[in-house]
Enzyme design. Structure first.
Site, PDB file in Angstrom:
ATOM      1  CG  ASP A  68      -1.902   1.035   1.332  1.00 47.98           C
ATOM      2  OD1 ASP A  68      -2.750   1.068   0.427  1.00 47.98           O
ATOM      3  OD2 ASP A  68      -1.876   1.846   2.277  1.00 47.98           O
TER       4      ASP A  68
ATOM      5  CD  GLU B 114      -2.146   2.501  -3.550  1.00 47.51           C
ATOM      6  OE1 GLU B 114      -3.313   2.846  -3.777  1.00 47.51           O
ATOM      7  OE2 GLU B 114      -1.590   2.706  -2.462  1.00 47.51           O
TER       8      GLU B 114
HETATM    9  C1  GLC Z   1      -4.247   3.086  -0.604  1.00 46.37           C
HETATM   10  C2  GLC Z   1      -5.476   2.227  -0.528  1.00 46.37           C
HETATM   11  C3  GLC Z   1      -6.613   3.083  -0.047  1.00 46.37           C
HETATM   12  C4  GLC Z   1      -6.270   3.603   1.324  1.00 46.37           C
HETATM   13  C5  GLC Z   1      -4.944   4.345   1.311  1.00 46.37           C
HETATM   14  C6  GLC Z   1      -4.446   4.571   2.689  1.00 46.37           C
HETATM   15  O1  GLC Z   1      -4.347   4.075  -1.555  1.00 46.37           O
HETATM   16  O2  GLC Z   1      -5.735   1.626  -1.749  1.00 46.37           O
HETATM   17  O3  GLC Z   1      -7.825   2.386  -0.027  1.00 46.37           O
HETATM   18  O4  GLC Z   1      -7.283   4.474   1.772  1.00 46.37           O
HETATM   19  O5  GLC Z   1      -3.947   3.622   0.649  1.00 46.37           O
HETATM   20  O6  GLC Z   1      -4.043   3.354   3.262  1.00 46.37           O
END
Ligand code: GLC
Length: 540
Positions: free
Chosen positions: A208, A273
């Site tokens: 994440d 991500e």
């Molecule tokens: C990422 C996740 C999202 C979350 C954020 C904070 O972007 O995909 O859903 O709110 O991180 O953890």
């Protein structure tokens, strides 16, 4: 596990298989509390195996105060009671593996919940041994935040802690304090989390907020963004040279990757991500000597505005991404996730069918989002039922992420078969007819298109291991070949509202309309039709 054809041998499982994102709260409830859980997912593993995906990515199921529905973790090595138990998780992994499905879990490394014991300790005093695990700073001379950094979810990225007289950093909600990766103890603590889940049998992690792990060491103010205009998110009033994509972040990624590489027998995957432009994105692969992610998600198709979803723009986007990838780097493609409007809402059902043919025939690992294989659309959530505080703020109240997180639509029973209780988010009204059971019966359904595409990928090494070779096509059509030794396939996607003819012939293996197959001398594409074809020359 999975299937290996001679020509895709040498590729790792995460290169051969399609991934499927499950948002467990919304997938299947097993105990009637209206919230999906691990046992519910277990009941649906056969569905996923039949669909033809090879890996499931589970968004967080760890104990959490649920301010950001699991992305605020209060214990990294447990299962939230609403989701089940560790025994349920172990069973899920074992049963998934038995069906040839890999399990990838979310690693929420950038921040914890403010209720995590680490943060609870950290905030007790300036001298607490855990103080440095988070990012604490003195107030500015006027008593305000230490600098101008803004949070993704609205407002400053700093919250004042009256007890200890300092501010702490949070790139997301105040209840999601950022960990300080400049402290080696923090890296080590997260490495222990990685080992914990690998030892329990997981096949990898989706990291994440991977591009946000570290911030500027001297906490410089970020400059204003000259292209900001009303309607854009508040955080983007600023450019982000000091809160995103810092060189030290890459160092942390290398350390995580080194731990995964110790588990060579299983070959676990690290997926980042990363929301960054392609030239910066590709740096998240690291280098062959100093690898980082196996691949960062490529969100280019998610971010392409619907009005620019046409053959020219998509060609440009695919070609520039292909050109930017280092030769050894493996591509990734995504159409949607739990943070963005659904693809069928952005592009309509026909557009989304075409998009899925693209997703599943481009070179690289595709990731599907639950429900998109049915053409599920965004729910319209009445204001009093909006649960996503964070996303609501991020999108300025115009949209909340709840819309893309409504319950999976299984059948025509109450609440679409998702729960026997009251679902945590309303089931979409179209669930009365748009559901798995109906689409299984309908040979031309969206679900059957996705199944056929996934089957085609498994049957044709060109679609997995083949080169991507763009070919000329009439206006409105995007065409490319996938070529591997001994096999060539042609993909032709007509984005236009008018028919098009391709000066090529061959054996049509699949149409997005699911109503034609067989030898065709000239390929006529109907409006918004996509074809996968074994072209003549190679058929001979
Ligand atoms: C990422 C996740 C999202 C979350 C954020 C904070 O972007 O995909 O859903 O709110 O991180 O953890």
């Amino acid at each position: 596990m999975g299937q290996e054809s001679p020509r895709s041998r040498g590729l790792a499982w995460w290169q051969r298989e399609a991934f499927y994102e499950v948002y467990p709260r919304s997938f299947q409830d097993s105990d009637g509390d209206g919230v999906g859980d691990l046992r519910g997912l277990l009941q649906r593993l056969d569905y996923l195996a039949q669909l033809g995906v090879g890996a499931v990515w589970l968004t967080p199921f760890y104990p959490s105060p649920q301010r950001d529905f699991g992305y605020d973790v209060s214990d990294y090595c447990e299962v939230d009671p609403t989701m089940g138990t560790r025994a349920d998780f172990d069973r899920l992994v074992a049963e998934a593996h038995r069906r040839g499905l890999r399990v990838v879990v979310d690693l929420v490394a950038n921040h914890t919940s403010s209720e995590h014991p680490w943060f609870v300790q950290s905030r007790t005093s300036r001298t607490n041994p855990k103080r440095d695990w988070y990012v604490w700073r003195d107030p500015a001379p006027d008593g305000g935040p230490p600098n101008n950094w803004l949070s993704f979810f609205g407002g400053p990225a700093w919250t004042f802690d009256a007890a200890s007289g300092q501010y702490y950093l949070h790139q997301f909600l105040p209840e999601q304090p950022d960990l300080n990766y400049r402290d080696p103890e923090v890296v080590e603590a997260m490495v222990q989390v990685v080992r914990f889940w690998l030892d329990r049998g997981v096949d990898g992690f989706r990291l994440d907020a991977a591009w946000l792990l570290v911030e500027d060491a001297s906490f410089r103010d970020e400059p204003p963004n000259p292209t900001w205009r009303p309607g854009m998110r508040e955080r983007d009033r600023l450019l982000h040279p000091y809160t995103e994509d810092q060189p030290e972040t890459h160092e942390v990624l290398r350390q995580f990757r080194a731990v995964l590489d110790e588990y060579q027998d299983r070959g676990p995957v690290l997926i980042g991500e990363v929301y960054l432009p392609v030239p910066q994105l590709v740096r998240y692969y690291g280098s062959p000597d100093r690898p980082e992610c196996h691949f960062p998600f490529n969100f280019a198709l998610v971010e392409l505005p619907p009005e620019r979803w046409n053959a020219t723009e998509v060609r440009r986007l695919v070609d520039s991404y292909e050109a930017a990838l280092p030769p050894w780097a493996w591509p990734s493609w995504v159409l949607g996730n739990h943070d963005r409007p659904r693809v069928a809402t952005r592009l309509g059902e026909e557009g989304s069918r075409l998009a899925h043919m693209l997703l599943l025939t481009l070179r690289g690992t595709p990731t599907l989002y639950y429900g998109d294989e049915l053409g599920m659309v965004d729910g319209s959530i009445p204001p009093d039922r909006v649960r996503d505080r964070a996303g609501f703020r991020e999108w300025g109240g115009r949209w909340s992420r709840d819309a893309a997180r409504t319950p999976m639509q299984w059948d025509a029973t109450a609440h679409a078969g998702f729960t026997t209780g009251e679902p945590w988010l309303p089931v979409n009204p179209d669930a009365s007819w748009r559901h798995v059971a109906a689409q299984e019966q309908d040979g031309r359904s969206f679900l059957n298109l996705v199944r056929r595409l996934l089957r085609l990928r498994r049957a044709h090494p060109a679609l997995v291991a083949g080169r991507y070779v763009p070919v000329g096509a009439p206006p409105g059509v995007l065409a490319y070949r996938r070529e591997v030794e001994g096999e060539v396939l042609l993909v032709a996607l007509n984005f236009a509202e008018t028919p098009a003819r391709l000066a090529a012939g061959g054996y049509v293996l699949l149409s997005t309309h699911l109503d034609r197959e067989g030898l065709e001398r000239d390929l006529e594409l109907r409006p918004r039709e996509g074809l996968v074809v074994a072209p003549y020359a190679e058929a001979r």
